[in-house]
Design a protein around this motif. Sequence first.
Motif: not given
Length: 426
Positions: A183, A195, A167, A156
């Motif tokens: 992630i 995420p 993302i 991230t």
Amino acid sequence: MSQNKRSRETVCIQGGWQPKSGEPRVLPIYQSTTFKYDDSDKMGRLFDLEDEGYFYTRLANPTNDAVASKICELEGGVAAMLTSSGQAASFFSILNICGEGDHVISSAAIYGGTTNLFTVTLKKLGIDSTLVDPDATEEELEKAFKPNTKAVFGETIANPALVVLDIEKFARAAHRHGVPLIIDNTFATPINCRPFEWGADIVTHSTTKYMDGHATCVGGCIVDSGNFDWEANAEKFPGLTTPDESYHGIVYTQKFGKMAYIMKATAQLMRDLGSIQSPMNAFLLNLGLETLHLRVPRHCENALRVAEYLKTRDDVEWVNYPGLKGDKYYDLAQKYMPDGTCGVISFGLKGGRDAAVTFMDRLKLAAIVTHVADARTSVLHPASHTHRQLTDEQLVEAGVDPSMIRFSVGIENVDDIIEDIRQALE
């Protein structure tokens, strides 16, 4: 109140452990390797994955499961598993769906240890990897995929380059090719970013960092969103969609549905590799999680003040902090993390590497430690420390300038932190 509608603040305090009448209010430490049963058949059914329960802590433990459940709820997933470290979480997240002859795509801007895992260690196991520029266009990303690509990986917020990953862009690319996006959400934590809400399928954490928050316990976690359709891409993931002969021919996707990925990681990888988190560490991690929602905003508030101060200094060449207006990743940070990013800043001094070393040696409040993201302010020179195994070319790919100072802003009084920086620079 429905659990999936509980605020993150409430989950930090109440998640994971729900005591029944007369049970301990605080999550107990189940400090036992084994669990007793009154008949042999019950134990056999546990080994066959026919019943739920505990029989050996290497596979599962009630303390660990409660903490994993809390992290799972914080991320909005369906299942989670604790590991002995963040590195183990990254390793297991890939090994659970990849084997010899497979290929992984990863953002080049990730933690140096993970870069080495992908480019050196996994290569020894026959798993190839391609590192891509996190700022690559969708067309450039497409070129990295191969017929044997099985996963896409990113962070991230990259450690220590502080690159914010787009993302959604990476998720679109992964899903076009029928593979999951994994992630590492360590720096942002689920307080600032979830995420799964942006298309990621699996999340990993080094719980050693903000989640523990006190530099007491190394640990990791893997969380599955339950959103990726393994059956729709069955030919790519035979480990999940075909019989596992080591468990009497169980097909994980058929037997466990949305829990398939974590069940396989637990029953197979943890059984064979044993990177379990100790119940004592899980207990201490849970104490850290109870204040995560209070600490993370303070880290971000302090870091922004420090970044703004550094920008005013003539002896500072550059400052990277995605929460800082004008930063290259400010707009992406506002999209994915509007409430704050993290407490880590990177910057370089006009005197280069030598000036960085002198500055760090003069600090009094901030400590030089091989750690980041806990309550105390700390500092590190990545090129000399965490990333010293990388070549100069790999350092550039990972976004690590040789002069870079990684400054992890703690939750002390921010004026004291700034004063420490001032006296060290002057």
